[in-house]
Design an enzyme around this catalytic site. Structure first.
Site, PDB file in Angstrom:
ATOM      1  N   ASN A 136       0.630  -1.126   0.072  1.00  0.00           N
ATOM      2  CA  ASN A 136      -0.172  -0.180  -0.103  1.00  0.00           C
ATOM      3  C   ASN A 136       0.917   1.384   0.108  1.00  0.00           C
ATOM      4  OD1 ASN A 136      -1.598   2.134   1.046  1.00  0.00           O
ATOM      5  ND2 ASN A 136      -3.034   0.847   1.737  1.00  0.00           N
ATOM      6  N   HIS A 192       0.932   6.277   1.615  1.00  0.00           N
ATOM      7  CA  HIS A 192       1.643   7.178   2.746  1.00  0.00           C
ATOM      8  C   HIS A 192       2.972   7.591   2.085  1.00  0.00           C
ATOM      9  CE1 HIS A 192      -1.349   6.742   5.732  1.00  0.00           C
ATOM     10  NE2 HIS A 192      -1.124   5.338   5.668  1.00  0.00           N
ATOM     11  N   HIS A 197      -5.566   3.752  -1.870  1.00  0.00           N
ATOM     12  CA  HIS A 197      -6.801   4.113  -1.360  1.00  0.00           C
ATOM     13  C   HIS A 197      -7.230   5.602  -1.831  1.00  0.00           C
ATOM     14  CE1 HIS A 197      -9.764   4.619   2.545  1.00  0.00           C
ATOM     15  NE2 HIS A 197     -10.296   5.031   1.488  1.00  0.00           N
ATOM     16  N   ARG A 248      -9.192   8.482  -1.189  1.00  0.00           N
ATOM     17  CA  ARG A 248     -10.273   8.917  -0.026  1.00  0.00           C
ATOM     18  C   ARG A 248     -11.125  10.081  -0.621  1.00  0.00           C
ATOM     19  NH1 ARG A 248     -10.425   8.323   5.282  1.00  0.00           N
ATOM     20  NH2 ARG A 248      -9.089   6.392   6.103  1.00  0.00           N
ATOM     21  N   ARG A 278      -6.760  12.902   0.914  1.00  0.00           N
ATOM     22  CA  ARG A 278      -5.774  13.312   1.793  1.00  0.00           C
ATOM     23  C   ARG A 278      -4.460  12.842   1.414  1.00  0.00           C
ATOM     24  NH1 ARG A 278      -7.491  10.282   7.361  1.00  0.00           N
ATOM     25  NH2 ARG A 278      -9.344  11.397   6.811  1.00  0.00           N
ATOM     26  N   GLU A 303      -8.546   0.624  -3.269  1.00  0.00           N
ATOM     27  CA  GLU A 303      -9.561   0.832  -1.920  1.00  0.00           C
ATOM     28  C   GLU A 303     -10.412   1.920  -2.075  1.00  0.00           C
ATOM     29  OE1 GLU A 303      -7.945   0.800   1.828  1.00  0.00           O
ATOM     30  OE2 GLU A 303      -6.550  -0.537   1.439  1.00  0.00           O
ATOM     31  N   THR A 360      -8.543   3.773   8.350  1.00  0.00           N
ATOM     32  CA  THR A 360      -9.604   3.214   8.208  1.00  0.00           C
ATOM     33  C   THR A 360      -9.753   2.266   9.808  1.00  0.00           C
ATOM     34  OG1 THR A 360      -9.123   3.021   6.145  1.00  0.00           O
ATOM     35  CG2 THR A 360     -10.777   1.773   6.834  1.00  0.00           C
ATOM     36  N   GLU A 381     -11.489  -8.922   3.178  1.00  0.00           N
ATOM     37  CA  GLU A 381     -10.015  -8.554   3.603  1.00  0.00           C
ATOM     38  C   GLU A 381     -10.522  -8.589   5.253  1.00  0.00           C
ATOM     39  OE1 GLU A 381      -7.453  -6.065   1.596  1.00  0.00           O
ATOM     40  OE2 GLU A 381      -6.509  -5.377   3.772  1.00  0.00           O
ATOM     41  N   HIS A 402      -4.011  -4.355   7.830  1.00  0.00           N
ATOM     42  CA  HIS A 402      -3.935  -2.963   8.478  1.00  0.00           C
ATOM     43  C   HIS A 402      -2.975  -3.114   9.685  1.00  0.00           C
ATOM     44  CE1 HIS A 402      -5.414   0.537  10.344  1.00  0.00           C
ATOM     45  NE2 HIS A 402      -6.070   0.946   9.153  1.00  0.00           N
TER      46      HIS A 402
HETATM   47  N1  PXP Z   1      -5.678  -3.130   3.915  1.00  0.00           N
HETATM   48  C1  PXP Z   1      -6.930  -2.007   3.873  1.00  0.00           C
HETATM   49  C2  PXP Z   1      -8.405  -2.452   3.407  1.00  0.00           C
HETATM   50  C3  PXP Z   1      -6.728  -0.857   4.439  1.00  0.00           C
HETATM   51  O1  PXP Z   1      -7.745   0.129   4.443  1.00  0.00           O
HETATM   52  C4  PXP Z   1      -5.369  -0.512   4.840  1.00  0.00           C
HETATM   53  C5  PXP Z   1      -5.070   0.814   5.080  1.00  0.00           C
HETATM   54  O2  PXP Z   1      -5.396   1.940   4.158  1.00  0.00           O
HETATM   55  C6  PXP Z   1      -4.199  -1.444   4.640  1.00  0.00           C
HETATM   56  C7  PXP Z   1      -4.564  -2.842   4.247  1.00  0.00           C
HETATM   57  C8  PXP Z   1      -2.959  -1.133   4.923  1.00  0.00           C
HETATM   58  O3  PXP Z   1      -2.950  -1.031   6.371  1.00  0.00           O
HETATM   59  P1  PXP Z   1      -1.287  -0.211   6.907  1.00  0.00           P
HETATM   60  O4  PXP Z   1      -1.118   0.949   6.128  1.00  0.00           O
HETATM   61  O5  PXP Z   1      -1.517  -0.046   8.283  1.00  0.00           O
HETATM   62  O6  PXP Z   1      -0.456  -1.442   6.652  1.00  0.00           O
END
Ligand code: PXP
Length: 247
Positions: free
Chosen positions: A9, A12, A45, A47, A51, A72, A103, A153, A196
């Site tokens: 992901n 960030h 994702h 949003r 952001r 996402e 989330t 998930e 997550h």
């Molecule tokens: N899976 C989903 C559905 C998420 O919403 C997120 C966070 O955006 C992640 C995985 C990844 O989470 P993290 O960034 O905390 O590893």
């Protein structure tokens, strides 16, 4: 046991870019680096408040990636239109609140079953694999199955938070729930993913569940890459996942 897929992901990277409002660091460059380092997919994702990831990032990711994009999104008309325009490999429907930092929980599928069934039907018809981000809760999993999702998930946040707080009784109870619910979801024919908050310390017990096919990991990997670089950070995660899996 089958090899576990690692979805990276890159949200960030965009968070850091947006802190200054310019073009760097570029999340698409990070996605391509992750791809070169063996990521099995990229997760982003978009949003409602943009952001981190922006619309132009999704356009660029769709053009640049050779691995599947897991898009996402919240269950809104705006996001559905964007997804139908791009037709990514997968869409993961997540709950979204403006005031949250991330989330926070899983989607309430059971309460919104009819609306969600109508919402995901065109996405499925467009060829996207539809994944629903939910808590390890039998009622929610049954509802996800009834509305026609192909994937769930499991939200690993509560397990990871309990570990970070040193509350090992809660951590172990959360893990047990996820273990049981991944078996249950699999028995319904759902593909099971998880993610997550996962870190090097928390990934192995989840990676060891045989029904889990994919982990989506972002925040920790992007943070760790400051110290080691993205590719070595991913390589260590991959090593731990494979070790848990004994492949
Ligand atoms: N899976 C989903 C559905 C998420 O919403 C997120 C966070 O955006 C992640 C995985 C990844 O989470 P993290 O960034 O905390 O590893």
């Amino acid at each position: 046991m089958s090899k576990l897929r690692l979805g990276v992901n890159i949200d960030h990277v965009a968070t850091v870019r947006n802190a200054r409002g310019g073009n760097t660091p570029d999340p698409v460059r990070a996605a391509k680096l992750a791809e070169d380092a063996g990521a099995d997919g990229i997760t982003a994702h978009l949003r409602e408040d943009r952001r981190h990831i922006g619309d132009a990032d999704i356009d660029a990711l769709m053009d640049a990636l050779t691995v599947p994009l897991n898009f996402e999104m919240a269950a809104t008309d705006e996001m559905q239109k964007i997804a139908l325009r791009h037709k990514p490999h997968a869409v993961c429907i997540v709950p979204e609140k403006r005031e949250e930092r991330t989330t926070e929980g899983g989607l309430e599928v059971a309460r919104e079953e009819n609306q969600l069934a109508h919402f995901i039907a065109p996405l499925r018809d467009a060829g996207c694999r539809v994944s629903i981000f939910i808590a390890a809760d039998q009622r929610q999993i049954e509802a996800a199955h009834r509305i026609g999702a192909q994937v769930i998930e499991l939200h690993t946040g509560a397990y990871c938070d309990a570990h970070a707080e040193g509350d090992f009784a809660t951590r172990d109870a959360e893990l047990e729930k996820m273990r049981e619910m991944s078996t249950f979801a699999h028995s319904l024919g759902l593909e099971v993913h998880a993610g997550h908050g996962l870190t090097y310390d928390t990934v192995k017990p989840v990676a060891a569940f045989p029904e889990v096919m994919e982990l989506n990991i972002g925040h920790f990997l992007i943070g760790e890459s400051i110290f080691r670089g993205l590719q070595p950070a991913m390589a260590e995660m991959r090593r731990l996942m494979d070790e848990a899996r004994e492949v």
